[in-house]
Design a protein around this motif. Structure first.
Motif, mmCIF file in Angstrom:
data_model
loop_
_atom_site.group_PDB
_atom_site.id
_atom_site.type_symbol
_atom_site.label_atom_id
_atom_site.label_comp_id
_atom_site.label_asym_id
_atom_site.label_seq_id
_atom_site.Cartn_x
_atom_site.Cartn_y
_atom_site.Cartn_z
ATOM 1 N N GLU A 31 -66.594 33.373 -2.255
ATOM 2 C CA GLU A 31 -65.753 32.220 -2.603
ATOM 3 C C GLU A 31 -66.268 31.521 -3.857
ATOM 4 O O GLU A 31 -65.481 31.088 -4.712
ATOM 5 C CB GLU A 31 -65.711 31.242 -1.435
ATOM 6 N N LEU A 32 -67.585 31.411 -3.999
ATOM 7 C CA LEU A 32 -68.155 30.701 -5.140
ATOM 8 C C LEU A 32 -67.942 31.440 -6.451
ATOM 9 O O LEU A 32 -67.749 30.809 -7.497
ATOM 10 C CB LEU A 32 -69.645 30.450 -4.910
ATOM 11 N N VAL A 33 -67.964 32.783 -6.428
ATOM 12 C CA VAL A 33 -67.807 33.514 -7.689
ATOM 13 C C VAL A 33 -66.357 33.845 -8.011
ATOM 14 O O VAL A 33 -66.027 34.134 -9.166
ATOM 15 C CB VAL A 33 -68.653 34.812 -7.717
ATOM 16 N N THR A 34 -65.469 33.813 -7.017
ATOM 17 C CA THR A 34 -64.055 34.130 -7.272
ATOM 18 C C THR A 34 -63.148 32.908 -7.248
ATOM 19 O O THR A 34 -62.032 32.953 -7.773
ATOM 20 C CB THR A 34 -63.518 35.135 -6.240
ATOM 21 N N GLY A 35 -63.597 31.823 -6.596
ATOM 22 C CA GLY A 35 -62.757 30.641 -6.464
ATOM 23 C C GLY A 35 -61.686 30.775 -5.405
ATOM 24 O O GLY A 35 -60.780 29.931 -5.315
ATOM 25 N N VAL A 36 -61.748 31.816 -4.571
ATOM 26 C CA VAL A 36 -60.752 32.053 -3.518
ATOM 27 C C VAL A 36 -61.287 31.537 -2.185
ATOM 28 O O VAL A 36 -62.384 31.912 -1.764
ATOM 29 C CB VAL A 36 -60.424 33.550 -3.400
ATOM 30 N N ASP A 37 -60.518 30.664 -1.522
ATOM 31 C CA ASP A 37 -60.874 30.170 -0.193
ATOM 32 C C ASP A 37 -60.396 31.210 0.825
ATOM 33 O O ASP A 37 -59.204 31.324 1.111
ATOM 34 C CB ASP A 37 -60.217 28.812 0.060
ATOM 35 N N LEU A 38 -61.324 31.971 1.376
ATOM 36 C CA LEU A 38 -60.960 33.065 2.275
ATOM 37 C C LEU A 38 -60.369 32.566 3.583
ATOM 38 O O LEU A 38 -59.480 33.211 4.157
ATOM 39 C CB LEU A 38 -62.179 33.943 2.544
ATOM 40 N N VAL A 39 -60.830 31.437 4.078
ATOM 41 C CA VAL A 39 -60.272 30.889 5.317
ATOM 42 C C VAL A 39 -58.814 30.491 5.098
ATOM 43 O O VAL A 39 -57.944 30.770 5.936
ATOM 44 C CB VAL A 39 -61.100 29.696 5.810
ATOM 45 N N GLU A 40 -58.520 29.885 3.984
ATOM 46 C CA GLU A 40 -57.137 29.524 3.675
ATOM 47 C C GLU A 40 -56.261 30.771 3.595
ATOM 48 O O GLU A 40 -55.138 30.793 4.128
ATOM 49 C CB GLU A 40 -57.060 28.760 2.360
ATOM 50 N N GLN A 41 -56.755 31.809 2.938
ATOM 51 C CA GLN A 41 -55.976 33.038 2.823
ATOM 52 C C GLN A 41 -55.725 33.657 4.196
ATOM 53 O O GLN A 41 -54.627 34.158 4.469
ATOM 54 C CB GLN A 41 -56.700 34.034 1.919
ATOM 55 N N MET A 42 -56.703 33.615 5.071
ATOM 56 C CA MET A 42 -56.522 34.146 6.426
ATOM 57 C C MET A 42 -55.426 33.387 7.173
ATOM 58 O O MET A 42 -54.592 33.978 7.864
ATOM 59 C CB MET A 42 -57.840 34.049 7.206
ATOM 60 N N ILE A 43 -55.442 32.067 7.044
ATOM 61 C CA ILE A 43 -54.440 31.245 7.721
ATOM 62 C C ILE A 43 -53.048 31.552 7.176
ATOM 63 O O ILE A 43 -52.073 31.692 7.937
ATOM 64 C CB ILE A 43 -54.780 29.749 7.569
ATOM 65 N N ARG A 44 -52.943 31.672 5.861
ATOM 66 C CA ARG A 44 -51.627 31.921 5.249
ATOM 67 C C ARG A 44 -51.106 33.309 5.626
ATOM 68 O O ARG A 44 -49.909 33.480 5.884
ATOM 69 C CB ARG A 44 -51.715 31.762 3.728
ATOM 70 N N VAL A 45 -51.987 34.302 5.652
ATOM 71 C CA VAL A 45 -51.558 35.647 6.052
ATOM 72 C C VAL A 45 -51.081 35.638 7.500
ATOM 73 O O VAL A 45 -50.051 36.237 7.845
ATOM 74 C CB VAL A 45 -52.710 36.660 5.855
ATOM 75 N N ALA A 46 -51.807 34.955 8.380
ATOM 76 C CA ALA A 46 -51.412 34.877 9.791
ATOM 77 C C ALA A 46 -50.074 34.173 9.957
ATOM 78 O O ALA A 46 -49.337 34.424 10.920
ATOM 79 C CB ALA A 46 -52.488 34.156 10.594
#
Length: 670
Positions: A301-316
């Motif tokens: 997350e720190l090197v890409t700027g992507v919040d993985l938890v947010e992405q998981m929630i949105r995919v679900a």
């Protein structure tokens, strides 16, 4: 979007999920066991539901109780975190049967990838490189030996349903493979309720590198680059970083392509991780796919700027990924240190108890770096024997690897924990280790560099001087405050004493104070016996646990703790008892005798709080060096205690099933 989600987990990962959910405007439900009634994740969630006893089987591993909590609170989705039920296909199926979304992959992916034996077969079919090994479950110790002899030693024995380093053993010969098979199977049974194990070739000079993947339900699959997790102890990751200092662009691209291909083959959705073992020639082999969020996800997350938890929630929630492969760029470098409740000076054995002081470094920008601390505890919280010993995941980001490591070293120096033993001294020393800083890593780094266990490094002359100056300035500030308090009895001198001798361990260091005025902040010059003079500035005040300031050109953050007649100072993995004397008192101190330590050589002491699982000896029995004496279980890990020399058992003072405190006497030797 979901209006309410339940987090079927505890500790720092539950707090981490709650943080993102709150930013997204989603209400959260925490679940808790008896042991976690006053835990941080319970306090920060919008709602909390008690789900049973302290043992995981009675609470966090109970599908029925999690489902009941969902129904009682109206939760529309469940985030499983990692561990517990996160990789149980039956849990996902049970949720879906009730119309509750699972924030993770579909049951098929969990089932296929959650079984290490089946996942290896599937990966091979999908064209992913795999390590040579057994094609199925190992039946018994004889079968284990036959397989190991066939593929050649060394081999790795692994629990099929394993994770987190549990149920894993490396064997270099027949004796070790037989013993390792029994230990791995026992740990697998107690940790996962599944005693199946398999064997594969142990790759020499291996590096553990994993690829983060992200997929939606619309056929889009991307990877977010790699993390290196080669600093491990007993197959448990300790320090992770992103990107890897070892991979070249070609290998990175090939590993990413294979990870994406595997995710597509298994119809993956959500965040997942494909783990590889990489040898010294950058040949890589599939280890496993973790169908969940990884502990070390913050560095990605720190090197890409992507919040993985947010992405998981949105995919679900059925949304399509808003980012494509071309959008992913690694920016800078990130390092994560896992702060554990364990004693690095006693073989990293677990430690339990209350956090009498817990002061992590402040999160946010720190110069050109950034500090992040994912934690699930607070000052006054208790570290229980029932769960994983992790206290926090301390992360730093900077533009370069060297700068990220330096930022980590400073953050660790500022991380104050009292009440239990912890591994910060080891982590801080690691940040200074030349081999780590050069990126010359393998998964055997810790046993290779610390074959006799971790011992705090000895301070050289310059380092001892820094420690001495920290102690001296603290004494000057303390004495000034005392002098001002006693001003009614004797006038304040209005100046600083010039000559001092500081004892750092067994060293006596003469120091001379030049200039400066009493009080805090201090701004003065201190000279050494060899004539070197250093400008020193600090705003430290009595009572502060961390001394911060500059000594010469060096920024210093050191921890101070009172000891009889002095201070214990911890800095960069160094630790020393320090006393500040006038020259005359230093002369007298040299004449004081040292107290002899107690002799425990005729005793087997319990090295950590835990449960005595078994005794392998009886009174009167003669034992050879290296033979097993007892097995103690702590935090789901079995620790085999062996004889260090030939002994005769004189008296056995504990029985299987006893709960033992640290240093409890298990047996005495003749």
């Amino acid at each position: 979007m979901f209006s309410k989600i339940l987090i079927a987990n505890r500790g720092e990962i539950a707090c981490r999920v709650i943080k993102t959910a709150r930013r997204m405007g989603i209400a959260t439900v925490a679940v808790f066991s008896d042991a976690d009634a006053k835990s941080l994740h319970v306090a920060v969630a919008d709602e909390a539901v008690h789900i049973g006893g302290s043992a995981s089987a009675d609470s966090y591993l109970s599908i029925e109780r999690i489902l009941d909590a969902c129904k009682r609170t109206g939760a529309e989705a469940v985030h499983p975190g990692y561990g517990f039920l996160s990789e149980r296909a039956a849990f996902c199926e049970a949720l879906e049967a009730e119309g509750i979304a699972f924030i993770g992959p579909a049951p098929k992916a969990i089932h296929v990838m959650g079984d290490k034996i089946e996942s290896k077969r599937f990966a091979s079919t999908a064209g992913v490189n795999v390590v040579p090994g057994s094609e199925g479950t190992v039946e018994d110790a004889d079968h284990a030996h036959a397989i190991a002899a066939g593929i050649g030693y060394p081999v790795m024995i692994k629990a099929s349903a394993g994770g987190g380093g549990k149920g894993m053993r490396v064997a270099y010969d027949e004796t070790e493979v037989r013993d390792g098979f029994e230990r791995a199977r026992s740990e697998a049974r107690s940790s996962f309720g599944d005693e199946r194990v398999f064997i594969e070739k142990f790759v020499l000079e291996p590096r553990h590198i994993e690829i983060q993947v992200l997929a939606d339900t619309h056929g889009n699959v991307i990877h977010l680059g790699e993390r290196e997790c080669s600093i491990q102890r007993r197959n448990q990751k300790v320090v992770e970083e992103a990107p890897s200092p070892f991979l070249d662009a070609k290998t990175r691209a090939e590993m990413g392509a294979q990870a994406v291909a595997l995710a597509k083959a298994v119809d993956y959705r959500s965040a997942g991780t494909v783990e590889f073992i990489v040898d010294r020639d950058r040949d890589f082999y599939f280890l496993e796919m973790n169908t969940r969020l990884q502990v070390e996800h913050p560095v990605t997350e720190l090197v890409t700027g992507v919040d993985l938890v947010e992405q998981m929630i949105r995919v679900a929630n059925g949304e399509e990924l808003s980012i494509a492969q071309g959008d992913i760029r690694a920016n800078g470098w990130a390092v994560e240190s896992r702060v554990y409740a364990e004693d690095p000076f006693r073989g990293f054995l677990p430690s339990i108890g209350r956090l009498t002081r817990y002061r992590p470094p402040e999160e946010g920008p720190r110069g050109d770096a950034f500090v992040r601390n994912d934690t699930g505890v607070f000052e006054g919280a208790e570290i229980s024997r029932f769960y994983d010993p992790m206290i926090a995941k301390l992360c730093t980001w900077a533009g370069t690897r060297e700068a990220a490591i330096d930022a980590m070293g400073e953050a660790l120096d500022s991380f104050v924990i009292d009440g239990i033993n912890h591994n910060i001294p080891f982590l801080a020393a690691l940040m200074r280790h030349p081999r780590w800083r050069e990126g010359r890593l393998t998964t055997a780094f810790i046993p290779e560099e610390y074959p006799e266990g971790f011992v705090a490094p000895e301070a050289d002359e310059d380092e001892a001087t820094v420690i001495a100056i920290v102690a001296l300035t603290a004494e000057l500030v303390r004495k000034d405050r005392l002098d001002r308090f006693n001003d009614r009895v004797a006038p304040h001198p209005g100046q600083l004493r010039r000559d001092w001798v500081v004892r750092v361990g067994d060293r006596y260091l003469p120091l001379a104070v030049e200039g400066g005025t009493p009080g805090s902040p201090l701004d003065l010059t201190i000279g050494r016996e060899d004539g070197e003079r250093m400008h020193v500035a600090t705003q430290w005040r009595p009572g502060e646990a961390v001394w911060r300031g500059r000594i010469g050109e060096r920024a210093v953050a050191a921890q101070l703790r009172p000891v009889p007649n002095g201070l214990r100072i911890d800095w960069q993995g160094l630790s020393a008892n320090v006393r500040v004397y006038t020259p005359r008192l230093a002369e007298l101190d040299r004449l004081m005798p040292e107290k002899a330590a107690s002799d425990t050589s005729r005793m087997l002491l319990c090295p950590m709080p835990g449960l005595l699982v078994s005794l392998a000896v009886e009174e009167g029995q003669e034992i050879k060096a290296g033979e097993t004496l007892a097995v103690v279980e702590a935090m789901k890990m079995e620790n085999v205690l062996k004889a260090e020399r030939d002994v005769t058992i004189e008296k056995v003072l504990a029985a299987p099933g006893d709960s033992l405190a640290v240093d409890a006497v298990i047996m005495e030797f003749a």
